[in-house]
Each structure stands twice: as structure tokens, then as C-alpha cells.
Enzyme design. Structure first.
Site, PDB file in Angstrom:
ATOM      1  N   LYS A   1      19.070   6.244  70.035  1.00  0.00           N
ATOM      2  CA  LYS A   1      18.867   7.637  70.452  1.00  0.00           C
ATOM      3  C   LYS A   1      18.050   8.394  69.405  1.00  0.00           C
ATOM      4  CE  LYS A   1      20.802  11.633  69.957  1.00  0.00           C
ATOM      5  NZ  LYS A   1      19.679  12.594  70.094  1.00  0.00           N
TER       6      LYS A   1
ATOM      7  N   GLU B   1      23.722   6.910  56.856  1.00  0.00           N
ATOM      8  CA  GLU B   1      22.697   7.387  55.912  1.00  0.00           C
ATOM      9  C   GLU B   1      22.655   8.897  56.065  1.00  0.00           C
ATOM     10  OE1 GLU B   1      20.809   5.566  53.888  1.00  0.00           O
ATOM     11  OE2 GLU B   1      20.891   3.537  54.693  1.00  0.00           O
TER      12      GLU B   1
ATOM     13  N   CYS C   1      15.612  13.478  53.306  1.00  0.00           N
ATOM     14  CA  CYS C   1      16.992  13.376  52.809  1.00  0.00           C
ATOM     15  C   CYS C   1      17.007  13.196  51.297  1.00  0.00           C
ATOM     16  CB  CYS C   1      17.678  12.207  53.486  1.00  0.00           C
ATOM     17  SG  CYS C   1      16.677  10.708  53.411  1.00  0.00           S
TER      18      CYS C   1
ATOM     19  N   GLU D   1      22.594  21.089  50.896  1.00  0.00           N
ATOM     20  CA  GLU D   1      21.298  20.586  51.330  1.00  0.00           C
ATOM     21  C   GLU D   1      20.590  21.642  52.179  1.00  0.00           C
ATOM     22  OE1 GLU D   1      21.123  17.525  54.367  1.00  0.00           O
ATOM     23  OE2 GLU D   1      19.675  16.433  53.154  1.00  0.00           O
TER      24      GLU D   1
HETATM   25  P1  NAP Z   1      21.849  15.726  62.631  1.00  0.00           P
HETATM   26  O1  NAP Z   1      21.970  17.052  63.218  1.00  0.00           O
HETATM   27  O2  NAP Z   1      23.035  15.088  62.020  1.00  0.00           O
HETATM   28  O3  NAP Z   1      21.265  14.784  63.775  1.00  0.00           O
HETATM   29  C1  NAP Z   1      20.987  13.421  63.588  1.00  0.00           C
HETATM   30  C2  NAP Z   1      21.066  12.716  64.934  1.00  0.00           C
HETATM   31  O4  NAP Z   1      22.403  12.757  65.416  1.00  0.00           O
HETATM   32  C3  NAP Z   1      20.215  13.359  66.015  1.00  0.00           C
HETATM   33  O5  NAP Z   1      19.705  12.361  66.857  1.00  0.00           O
HETATM   34  C4  NAP Z   1      21.230  14.229  66.714  1.00  0.00           C
HETATM   35  O6  NAP Z   1      20.846  14.572  68.021  1.00  0.00           O
HETATM   36  C5  NAP Z   1      22.438  13.333  66.706  1.00  0.00           C
HETATM   37  N1  NAP Z   1      23.721  14.013  66.866  1.00  0.00           N
HETATM   38  C6  NAP Z   1      24.009  15.348  66.748  1.00  0.00           C
HETATM   39  N2  NAP Z   1      25.326  15.550  66.943  1.00  0.00           N
HETATM   40  C7  NAP Z   1      25.887  14.351  67.198  1.00  0.00           C
HETATM   41  C8  NAP Z   1      27.221  13.899  67.470  1.00  0.00           C
HETATM   42  N3  NAP Z   1      28.247  14.739  67.508  1.00  0.00           N
HETATM   43  N4  NAP Z   1      27.423  12.580  67.659  1.00  0.00           N
HETATM   44  C9  NAP Z   1      26.410  11.691  67.587  1.00  0.00           C
HETATM   45  N5  NAP Z   1      25.134  12.052  67.342  1.00  0.00           N
HETATM   46  C10 NAP Z   1      24.870  13.358  67.147  1.00  0.00           C
HETATM   47  O7  NAP Z   1      20.736  15.679  61.516  1.00  0.00           O
HETATM   48  P2  NAP Z   1      19.262  16.258  61.633  1.00  0.00           P
HETATM   49  O8  NAP Z   1      19.331  17.714  61.419  1.00  0.00           O
HETATM   50  O9  NAP Z   1      18.587  15.729  62.842  1.00  0.00           O
HETATM   51  O10 NAP Z   1      18.574  15.527  60.388  1.00  0.00           O
HETATM   52  C11 NAP Z   1      18.623  16.025  59.116  1.00  0.00           C
HETATM   53  C12 NAP Z   1      19.703  15.327  58.304  1.00  0.00           C
HETATM   54  O11 NAP Z   1      19.475  13.927  58.258  1.00  0.00           O
HETATM   55  C13 NAP Z   1      19.693  15.776  56.875  1.00  0.00           C
HETATM   56  O12 NAP Z   1      21.008  16.029  56.460  1.00  0.00           O
HETATM   57  C14 NAP Z   1      19.112  14.585  56.129  1.00  0.00           C
HETATM   58  O13 NAP Z   1      19.486  14.503  54.790  1.00  0.00           O
HETATM   59  C15 NAP Z   1      19.603  13.449  56.926  1.00  0.00           C
HETATM   60  N6  NAP Z   1      18.786  12.271  56.718  1.00  0.00           N
HETATM   61  C16 NAP Z   1      19.288  11.241  55.968  1.00  0.00           C
HETATM   62  C17 NAP Z   1      18.525  10.111  55.727  1.00  0.00           C
HETATM   63  C18 NAP Z   1      19.065   8.978  54.907  1.00  0.00           C
HETATM   64  O14 NAP Z   1      18.480   7.909  54.935  1.00  0.00           O
HETATM   65  N7  NAP Z   1      20.155   9.158  54.184  1.00  0.00           N
HETATM   66  C19 NAP Z   1      17.248  10.000  56.270  1.00  0.00           C
HETATM   67  C20 NAP Z   1      16.759  11.062  57.036  1.00  0.00           C
HETATM   68  C21 NAP Z   1      17.544  12.189  57.251  1.00  0.00           C
HETATM   69  P3  NAP Z   1      19.934  15.876  68.259  1.00  0.00           P
HETATM   70  O15 NAP Z   1      18.891  15.924  67.221  1.00  0.00           O
HETATM   71  O16 NAP Z   1      19.339  15.631  69.567  1.00  0.00           O
HETATM   72  O17 NAP Z   1      20.859  17.031  68.184  1.00  0.00           O
END
Ligand code: NAP
Ligand code: MG
Length: 500
Positions: A206, A280, A314, A411
Site C-alpha cells: 500500500k 522503519e 526520516c 520530528e
Molecule cells: P504515516 O502517516 O505513518 O503513514 C505511513 C503509511 O502508513 C502511509 O501509507 C499511510 O497511509 C499508512 N497508514 C496511516 N495510518 C495507518 C494505520 N492506522 N494503519 C496502517 N497504515 C496506516 O507516515 P507519513 O507521514 O506518510 O511519513 C512520514 C513518516 O515516515 C516520518 O515519521 C518519517 O520519519 C517516516 N519514515 C521513516 C523511514 C525509515 O526508514 N525509518 C523512511 C521514510 C519515512 P496514508 O498516507 O494514505 O494515510
């Protein structure tokens, strides 16, 4: 033309330093990447069992270009019934041809995907930039080539798993549910899909709601590569689609990249089940400059570390620690360099900082800028005009930041850098480790002994020395503490998809 102007601008910058108006003195001629070679369909369906199918939900949502707010395409929204269909297709493929296929045969398909990504790189990078807002220079030189490299690298492992784990008989897990964020859409898809296929699993992926397009293009590539139906399924949707995938009871593994907040929910949802889980999550990396560091090189690395991809990284070096003796010099150099950064149209090859991925993320960044000011930190932003339409943020620096301040602890995920000082190695190690996160860090020094001391004492999955944000498919990547667990990339990245 652009190169000549760049040189000219740099010269002016040197003469006039520390004036902050370089960009207004010398405008770059626009160098727009073309879009005529790109095909974006007005509507995309779900990719299940090798075919594009209408969603059971009957619902669609729009994905927009955050640089212009223009609509790009209408995207199918998968519900729990769609998730069930995709998981069934993945299970059938796993129990069928794919599960029985030799590693050498699987490798051929994965190599083919890699080559197709390379062939379509020009189209993919433009779509990545249109859908997500990142500068074309990054999607062209980093996202898409690295995505192809990941498939290429893991294709090489597919027939060598017994050598990767000597004296073991590694076996695949089954069906993997994979959820990715919006900051590196195709690259994150590659990080997830490539090792899963190399190890003989099937997947349901997804992508994020705001950046589904390159994952759908990848679905087209997978179709063209004749991968057996059901081996890779791609379900677009929002958080609820991800949650339905996590909750499905015929999934053997969940691989999630995203925020710590959602990561915790997923961990709770998987507790008590036999699902294997890798997370991650977020980060708040310390980037540390010692007085003996090559300062110009370090400043360039700091700029790259936080402003690269609008800080939507991230492992962004969002906390800068400068040794007290060079604080003034570093701050002046940093401000001078910030003044030359070009913020604007992500399709322009001169652009350094593109659009913030969504209105929601821009609001979050503004919220933190307000918090920083309220907490008493001093804010510095460059004197530039932002485009009137689209979601943009000026590169922002905060000095006089307290260790306990929220902008130094939480963050932000935007182009916002906090600056603090230190005197000794022990002090900076203590400060760097004083956050709930532990994903990455950077150390800038001339002394190898300091590098060894810090890399062993800083609790972070990756510590870069005299460089920053360098990625390679052969290196494992992952976090400590609330930045998650498990590793992606390298030989270690295979382990998350195997019973060893
Ligand atoms: P997010 O809100 O956690 O979303 C990540 C993914 O999870 C999206 O596909 C999102 O869908 C989905 N999602 C949202 N709520 C969910 C739930 N309850 N159950 C399952 N899936 C769900 O994060 P983001 O704002 O997209 O991305 C930014 C974050 O990612 C930052 O905190 C960053 O540090 C982290 N990140 C970490 C790494 C690493 O390798 N450690 C790499 C890249 C990013 P929708 O987007 O469609 O809502
Ligand atoms: Mg979009």
C-alpha cells in the site's frame, strides 16, 4: 547556460557575503524538465492478481501536484474486501508457481523489473516529482536510480540464500503486507518489494495516499515483466486501507515505513499474532561538527542533510551540534549558504527545495515553527518570495534552542534545522542520544579517533562520517529505540523475509 550562471552567482555570493540577497541579484534562467513524455491516466484501478480492477468500495480519491495544487489523477480506494481479494491472490501465487520457483528463476523476473525501471527512468522521475513535490534533480539522480539498484542488488541474492546464511536452510514466510510513506514513493516500494521477491514471498503493497502514481507505474512494469499474477498486488488508499492490511489474518509479515505514531498502532495490532514485523519509523538525527572539521564541506553536508527533499527524510540531520569554538563561523557560513538555496518549481533543474508534500504536512511544519518561536528560540529564514500557489516553506534555522525544547525533541519532517553548541565529546554524545529516536547521525571531524568514539556511542542505526544522506542497496538501514526495528537493505534486509 545554467552552469555558467551558477558560477556567476557563486562569485557574487563570495564578494557580497554575508548579504542575504544573492538570489535576487542573479536570477537563474528556468531549466524546466519536460513533461510531454509522461503518461498519467485520468483514473487508476487497484492492481490485484496481475490485473487492474475496480475497487469493491466503488470509491476514488484524487492525487494532486503539491507544487501547483492541480489534480493529477483519480485513484481507487481499497477497502477491507479489496484487501481480502489481494491477500487471497497473493496466497494463491505463493502456493502456486512462485512458491515452487527456483531462486535463479525468480532472479530473472527481478532483474527484468530493475531494467524496466532504468528504461522508464525519465518518465518515472517526472511523475515522482509531479506527485510528491520533490526537486527533479533528486528524483532523477537519487530516487529512481536507487530504486532500480535495489531490484538489481536483491535479484543477485535470490539464488544465493543458502550462502547468505551459512549452515541454515532459510525458507520464505508467505504473504507480506507492506505499507510505505510519501517521501520516497518508488524507492520505498523497491526497498519493500525487492527483498520480499528475492526470498520467495508474495506481497500486497500500500503506497501513501498523496503519492500513489509511481507505485501504479511499477504495477504496469510488473505486468509487462510477466511476473506470475498475484505475486505483487498494489492497493491504493488511505490509512484505513493500511489498517485493513495489518489486520488481515492470512498475512505472515508486515513491513511498515512511516511515523512512530502509526508504527505503535501497527505493533499493537500485530501483538499476539504470528505475523513477523519490521518497523522503519521516525527520526531526529544529530549532525555534529567538531572544530577540526573541514568547515565548508561540513556546512554543505548540513545543508544537504536537512534541506534535501524539503527535510521529508526520516534520517534528516535536523539537529545540528556545533563545537563552541567554531560556532560563529559555522553559523555565518550556514546562513550564507542558505541564502543561495533556490526554493520553487520542483520541475526546474535549478531548484534545491521543492514543494512540501501536502497542505497537512505544511501545516505541521508551520505549527512547529510557531512552537519554536514561542519556546524562545531565535528564528532565521532567508529573504525569498515563495510561489503563490502550491505548498512551500522557507528553509528555517533556529538558534538558542534548549535541549528540552519540542523543536529539538520531536520530528518536524520539514526544512527546519535547530542549532545547539557543545564543548566536549562526552557532552555531545549525551545530547545527541537525548531523544526518543535513534535512526541516524552525522559526525564531521578530521580525527578518526573521534569518529570511532562517536559511532560506537551514538545510539543510531546509521552514523555517517564526513558525509550525509548516502544510501546504497548493499548497506543495511534501520533504527534503535522509537525509530523502529529490523533492517532493510544489504544482506541483513533478507532476514526480515525469511525463517532462518
Ligand atoms: P504515516 O502517516 O505513518 O503513514 C505511513 C503509511 O502508513 C502511509 O501509507 C499511510 O497511509 C499508512 N497508514 C496511516 N495510518 C495507518 C494505520 N492506522 N494503519 C496502517 N497504515 C496506516 O507516515 P507519513 O507521514 O506518510 O511519513 C512520514 C513518516 O515516515 C516520518 O515519521 C518519517 O520519519 C517516516 N519514515 C521513516 C523511514 C525509515 O526508514 N525509518 C523512511 C521514510 C519515512 P496514508 O498516507 O494514505 O494515510
Ligand atoms: Mg500527489
Amino acid at each position: 547556460m545554467a552552469t555558467t550562471k551558477k558560477t556567476a552567482t557563486k562569485k557574487v555570493a563570495k564578494k557580497a557575503a554575508p548579504s542575504l540577497k544573492f538570489n535576487t541579484a542573479w536570477e537563474y534562467a528556468p531549466a524546466l524538465e519536460g513533461t510531454s513524455h509522461v503518461t498519467i491516466a485520468p483514473q487508476y484501478e487497484l492492481f490485484i492478481d496481475g490485473k487492474f480492477v475496480k475497487p469493491e468500495s466503488g470509491k476514488y480519491f484524487n492525487t494532486i501536484n503539491p507544487a501547483t495544487e492541480a489534480n493529477l489523477s483519480s485513484i481507487a480506494e481499497a477497502n477491507a474486501a479489496d484487501v481480502d481479494k489481494a491477500v487471497k491472490a497473493a496466497r494463491k501465487a505463493y502456493n502456486g508457481a512462485w512458491g515452487k520457483m527456483s531462486g535463479a528463476e525468480r532472479a530473472k523476473y527481478i532483474f527484468r523489473i530493475s531494467r524496466m525501471i532504468q528504461e522508464k527512468a525519465r518518465e518515472l522521475c517526472v511523475i515522482e516529482t509531479l506527485d510528491g513535490g520533490k526537486p527533479i534533480r533528486e528524483s532523477r539522480d537519487i530516487d529512481i536510480p536507487l530504486a532500480a539498484n535495489h531490484f538489481f542488488y536483491y535479484a543477485g541474492w535470490a539464488d544465493k540464500l543458502d550462502y547468505a546464511f551459512p549452515n541454515r536452510k532459510p525458507t520464505s514466510l508467505g504473504v507480506a503486507g507492506q505499507i510505505i510513506p510519501w517521501n520516497f514513493p518508488l524507492l520505498m516500494a523497491a526497498w519493500k518489494i525487492a527483498p520480499a521477491l528475492a526470498t520467495g514471498n508474495t506481497v500486497v503493497l500500500k503506497p501513501a495516499e498523496t503519492t500513489p502514481l509511481t507505485a501504479l507505474k511499477l504495477a504496469e512494469i510488473i505486468q509487462e515483466c510477466d511476473l506470475p499474477p498475484g505475486v505483487v498486488n498494489i492497493l491504493t488508499g488511505a490509512g484505513a486501507t493500511g489498517a485493513a492490511l495489518v489486520q488481515h489474518n492470512d498475512i505472515n509479515k508486515i513491513a511498515f515505513t512511516g511515523s512512530t505514531e502509526v508504527g505503535k498502532l501497527i505493533q499493537q495490532a500485530c501483538a499476539g499474532s504470528s505475523k513477523k514485523l519490521t518497523l522503519e519509523l521516525g527520526g531526529k538525527a544529530a549532525n555534529i561538527i567538531f572544530e577540526d572539521a573541514p568547515l565548508d564541506q561540513a556546512v554543505e553536508g548540513i545543508i544537504n542533510g536537512i534541506f534535501f527533499n524539503q527535510g521529508h527524510v526520516c534520517c534528516a540531520g535536523s539537529r545540528l551540534f556545533v563545537q563552541e569554538s567554531v560556532y560563529k563561523t559555522v553559523l555565518r557560513k550556514l546562513k550564507d549558504r542558505m541564502a543561495t538555496l533556490i526554493v520553487g518549481n520542483p520541475l526546474d533543474k535549478n531548484t534545491d527545495i521543492g514543494a512540501i508534500n501536502s497542505k497537512q504536512q505544511l501545516d505541521t511544519i508551520h505549527k512547529y515553527i510557531t512552537i519554536g518561536k514561542k519556546e524562545g528560540a531565535e528564528m532565521y529564514q532567508t529573504d525569498i518570495n515563495l510561489p503563490r500557489k502550491g505548498f512551500y516553506c522557507k528553509p528555517t534555522l533556529f538558534t538558542d534552542v534548549a535541549q528540552s525544547s519540542r523543536i529539538a525533541q520531536e520530528e518536524i519532517f520539514g526544512p527546519v534545522l535547530t542549532v545547539q553548541t557543545f564543548r566536549t565529546e562526552d557532552e555531545v554524545i549525551e545530547k545527541a542520544n537525548n531523544t526518543p529516536y535513534g535512526l541516524s547521525a552525522g559526525v564531521w571531524t578530521d580525527k578518526g579517533s573521534k569518529i570511532f568514539n562517536l559511532t560506537t556511542k551514538i545510539r543510531a542505526g546509521v552514523v555517517w562520517a564526513n558525509t550525509y544522506n548516502k544510501f546504497d542497496p548493499t548497506s543495511p538501514f534501520g533504527g534503535y529505540k522509537e525509530s523502529g526495528y529490523g533492517r532493510e537493505g544489504g544482506l541483513q534486509g533478507l532476514a526480515g523475509y525469511l525463517h532462518i
